[in-house]
Design an enzyme around this catalytic site. Structure first.
Site, short mmCIF file in Angstrom:
data_model
loop_
_atom_site.label_atom_id
_atom_site.label_comp_id
_atom_site.label_asym_id
_atom_site.label_seq_id
_atom_site.Cartn_x
_atom_site.Cartn_y
_atom_site.Cartn_z
N SER B 66 0.80 -1.24 0.00
CA SER B 66 0.00 0.00 0.00
C SER B 66 0.83 1.28 0.00
O SER B 66 0.29 2.36 -0.25
CB SER B 66 -0.94 0.03 1.21
OG SER B 66 -1.98 -0.90 1.05
N LYS B 69 0.51 3.34 -2.99
CA LYS B 69 -0.67 4.17 -3.26
C LYS B 69 -0.36 5.65 -3.20
O LYS B 69 -0.89 6.43 -3.99
CB LYS B 69 -1.78 3.85 -2.25
CG LYS B 69 -2.35 2.45 -2.42
CD LYS B 69 -3.28 2.11 -1.25
CE LYS B 69 -3.88 0.73 -1.39
NZ LYS B 69 -4.59 0.29 -0.18
N TYR B 193 -2.25 -2.09 -10.88
CA TYR B 193 -2.32 -1.86 -9.43
C TYR B 193 -1.48 -2.89 -8.67
O TYR B 193 -0.70 -2.54 -7.77
CB TYR B 193 -3.78 -1.92 -8.97
CG TYR B 193 -3.94 -1.95 -7.47
CD1 TYR B 193 -3.72 -0.80 -6.71
CD2 TYR B 193 -4.29 -3.12 -6.81
CE1 TYR B 193 -3.86 -0.82 -5.32
CE2 TYR B 193 -4.43 -3.16 -5.43
CZ TYR B 193 -4.21 -2.01 -4.70
OH TYR B 193 -4.34 -2.04 -3.32
N TYR B 245 -4.19 3.34 7.49
CA TYR B 245 -5.46 2.60 7.53
C TYR B 245 -6.39 3.19 8.61
O TYR B 245 -6.37 4.40 8.81
CB TYR B 245 -5.20 1.10 7.78
CG TYR B 245 -4.35 0.45 6.72
CD1 TYR B 245 -4.83 0.22 5.43
CD2 TYR B 245 -3.05 0.05 7.02
CE1 TYR B 245 -4.05 -0.39 4.47
CE2 TYR B 245 -2.26 -0.57 6.05
CZ TYR B 245 -2.76 -0.78 4.79
OH TYR B 245 -1.99 -1.38 3.84
N VAL B 263 1.14 -3.58 4.02
CA VAL B 263 1.03 -4.83 4.79
C VAL B 263 2.31 -5.67 4.76
O VAL B 263 2.42 -6.64 5.50
CB VAL B 263 -0.13 -5.72 4.29
CG1 VAL B 263 -1.47 -5.08 4.61
CG2 VAL B 263 0.00 -6.04 2.82
#
Lengths: 320, 320, 320, 320
Positions: B66, B69, B193, B245, B263
């Site tokens: 992540s 992102k 992605y 998160y 993660v």
């Protein structure tokens, strides 16, 4: 009631309700459905002697769409037993949309609420017997053809359109996969599900299926038990509680006939035998198929629903 | 503060916080992550002169997950402009899970809440420049390589594992497609992605990226503007409001450094310059990279978070 | 920057942004708010010497409404300690509406997401020190009056209107009670909460509160610590992540000042000191109060938000 | 079937199912319910001649709780007409809990899904005829007393307990008020609703009510029409689709009798006449009341449900 009178009334009621096609629109998401003539309204009723009573545009074929959900549930129960199926799919109504993911996220990791929402229907279709999609489809066709006595075909154009635009169903199916609620490969599960939706049918065939469900899985014409009365009973429960999308409750209240609709505009209805005064029609039950492609905001044939309501009121068909 | 002292303290704090690895578990969904040595804890801080301060297991590589992102958001804004991107993705925090579909069903047809939840990140990745997935990936790599000065590689094993188990992300992506929020083909959007998530990185590279974001898109070592300060500002806002998160708020409250976790156990953090007393370290800002694969229930590196908290408290790094 | 120039610019910017009052409407749910003159736009900035810079309709009083939420959070933390408060209320942003019950039903029995949604604010208000509602209210008033140096009053008309129409807040509060998240009697909790919302304030008072928060709980004019810097830090985090309802993320991105709005049209903003070039105004931080009663769809003063955006861009007030 | 045989079988089946009380617990939220003897299981069946068949602990009184919801729906329809009622409350099943607020927030400003969830039942109770709570309650009592031929009483202890702990229902009712779905004052609406829940009843009375609903609103003993057949039909639809909380679908599938349960452990069931073989019992329909206070996770009497299932299977009572 004499046959002529039945014909006469049906013809009258179809014309009475034809204007209700204005209350809906043909489903727009694939051309094959969107381009249908929106004014059509047709009906076929089949009694226990196999006599059929038709009125309106009764010589039509259309795809099963969601009507396939109740038939695949019956087929799967027949092939694998009720316990097997009820272990995988619940039989509870839900107030959410037929294609909602919300219930899974909120209540997870629960199984699908019932076999008539898309999540349940995809799960059911995926478990049909057969080693691959073709075999599953063949086995299903054979089951239905055994009931109606003729061969059925896939509407290839509808199948291909739906396959290409099935984004929401793909989302649902991958969600099910992620939640370990789907054993089959997702694309295969979607393939069999969409094939079932794209089977082409006519009113007479559909009325026959309705008749067999109404008679607890027994075919009163061919005089054979097609599937068990337990399966038929639960099928009728599902049709009453969840068969008409999010207006199932209202349909049960105002019509009261176990029924399942599809976005193509078809409705399958099963009228069980009833302790009736002799002047009522179809005292020994019947199967009904209705078709009118303009569907309302809930996805049900607008004029078809109203026609069934009038018939149910006139001939006291409600099971309630 | 002298370098020796910085080293000494970092070394001490890593050992202070190593036991917090017990509060998490490596991510289990793919073998490459699950099999990591769970006791590792490493850190690298890079200052504006390019000096790096490392402690613990600092010689590690891991996949961005992540963390990609925030980098892809920056890259897309750089290539296509802030207005283009903010028209497609909102920048609002959400209390739902990073992979939730509920917000779309409830609030639809809204755009994704922000680029750091999966829905937003898939949308952002899909819009990267390039005519196909390979080109998009190449362009992204070139952008990042321009910042860190060395070539990056895809972790093929992680990529393949994630591709096979991406059921939830497929569900999300098909949901976006159905909601007309995704122009690219769904499988291509997922491919780009997942590739971004599977890029292999080390702590020094990550610290460099953090440094550039901290310095408003300016690389103080190579003395060049990599991306605009407007883009960097919004990247920092997103890191603060949504970077960790569902504990982003608590991280902002107790640590206060713009950060983004993955993660795999990595955290990218950007410490902007601050009006500080002279005895504090890194008064001109720095980039920080932390790695410790045991992640907590929210998906953040357990020991990494605690280490950053201690550093922020000791050296007053909070922007608040 | 000289005072005259600051005045001149503020005056100009107020006129520049006055037309944005057209983008909102005064809150309609109680007459006292609905009947306000919708074209008003006023501002007051207070610097660390206590000098105030006013422009537009600056001689107004209005009720705190949701602005009270951040002040009651600060007060409660001051009286009972951060640990006590954070044990009862989380500090996570949420994408749902400020008065939503959905998050509780989905995630229950979780505590409220943060003190700036109604559920959290009611919980916070209910825990203020004092044996009954009157005492709690008095203690809160004394705390705020200690900061602003003058007595505050309840707007009795607004209080009574809100008390009568607080159906949604009653629903929330009873839901909290049922979930064991509220110790106080529900009607008492609502009473203290609504009293806080109905406190009458003017721009200068509000700017002073903003100044103290900006300066980490320290009053630079009276030269005393009002509350701890830890409390001030978390207050600023909450203002950034959740202070502007569901456009908090966009406000952080485009304005970047810790702020809290209320439906009466007021905004409290805290500009911390910043490592600035000397030509910028308010380098040592300031408190800002804005008032313009026409609120946008998210509940924030429409023109007030735009005015703050221009000021922040011109004088580089963003903390990001 | 001879009476002795019916008695014998009922006695046997009660003992067969008594152990199922282990699968539930008496409702814990008020002492009057929690302290009931959990091993009790009693039944009363009333046929169209007024003969009653009792077995187990049949000499019990208990409060109606949610059973009152179907009776108040019938009463309101009787007093104000079906159209009036269906305009205020829908008749659709919902998959959410009986006391959920989620559906209102998601689908608002929709009316309550059906009269058997709390939101719908509060709305229905609030609209009963009468100028105040006492009058509404009296009118309702008179309606029910007209059916059962004796006076009913409020269980004052249960009423007071429920009034004090009705936080969730207060939340729902204030939510309804805020959504303009409740005309009456909220506290009055709750008062009448809770009074209806706290009416004390015995098995014979309840069986009589079940008998009248089964016979389309006609009392076959006193030979008078109590309410219209249209109202009775919709009552049966609601009992089938929503009568047993979130296991209504499973109850319909496996038992198939229109029924409504309450958390006190009572179940009201209506067996309509059926086209039966002569050897079956109660061919002309009957009313059934069951009581066993240990309720399952869905809120239904655990042993009561199983007893009804056995009876329905043995005597073929399912309407499906």
């Amino acid at each position: 009631m004499r046959s002529e009178e039945v014909y006469e009334k049906l013809k009258q009621w179809v014309e009475d309700n034809r204007s209700h096609t204005m209350l809906g629109e043909p489903a727009q998401y694939i051309p094959a459905l969107a381009n249908q003539d929106r004014d059509q309204l047709g009906i076929c009723i089949m009694d226990i002697d196999g006599d059929t009573y038709m009125a309106g545009e009764s010589d039509v074929t259309f795809t099963l769409q969601s009507i396939s959900k109740i038939i695949s549930f019956v087929a799967l129960c027949h092939f694998k037993g009720l316990d097997f199926v009820l272990d995988k799919v619940d039989v509870e109504p839900t107030g959410e949309s037929f294609n909602s993911i919300i219930p899974f996220e909120i209540h997870r990791p629960g199984k699908p609420f019932n076999p008539l929402i898309n999540a349940g229907a995809i799960t059911v279709a995926s478990m049909l017997p057969g080693d691959n999609v073709s075999e599953k489809f063949e086995r299903f066709l054979l089951f239905v053809e055994g009931m109606i006595g003729r061969q059925l075909e896939l509407d290839q154009e509808v199948y291909e359109s739906e396959w290409k635009t099935a984004h929401r169903n793909r989302a649902l199916a991958y969600y099910l996969k992620e939640s370990s609620l789907l054993d089959l490969d997702v694309e295969e599960a979607l393939d069999i599900y969409i094939r079932l939706c794209a089977i082409s049918i006519d009113l007479k065939d559909l009325a026959k299926i309705g008749l067999v469900i109404a008679h607890d899985g027994y075919d009163p014409i061919e005089k054979q038990q097609i599937f068990s009365s337990d399966v038929a009973r639960i099928a009728k429960v599902l049709m009453v509680t969840c068969g008409m999308y999010n207006s199932s409750g209202k349909f049960a209240a105002h019509v009261g006939i176990p029924a399942k609709s599809g976005v193509s505009g078809g409705i399958l209805a099963s009228v069980p035998p009833k302790w009736h005064s002799p002047e009522k029609a179809f005292r020994k039950g019947c199967g009904i198929a209705v078709f009118s492609p303009a569907i309302d905001a809930n996805g049900n044939s607008a004029a078809g629903t109203m026609l069934l309501r009038q018939i149910s009121e006139e001939w006291d068909f409600s099971i309630f």
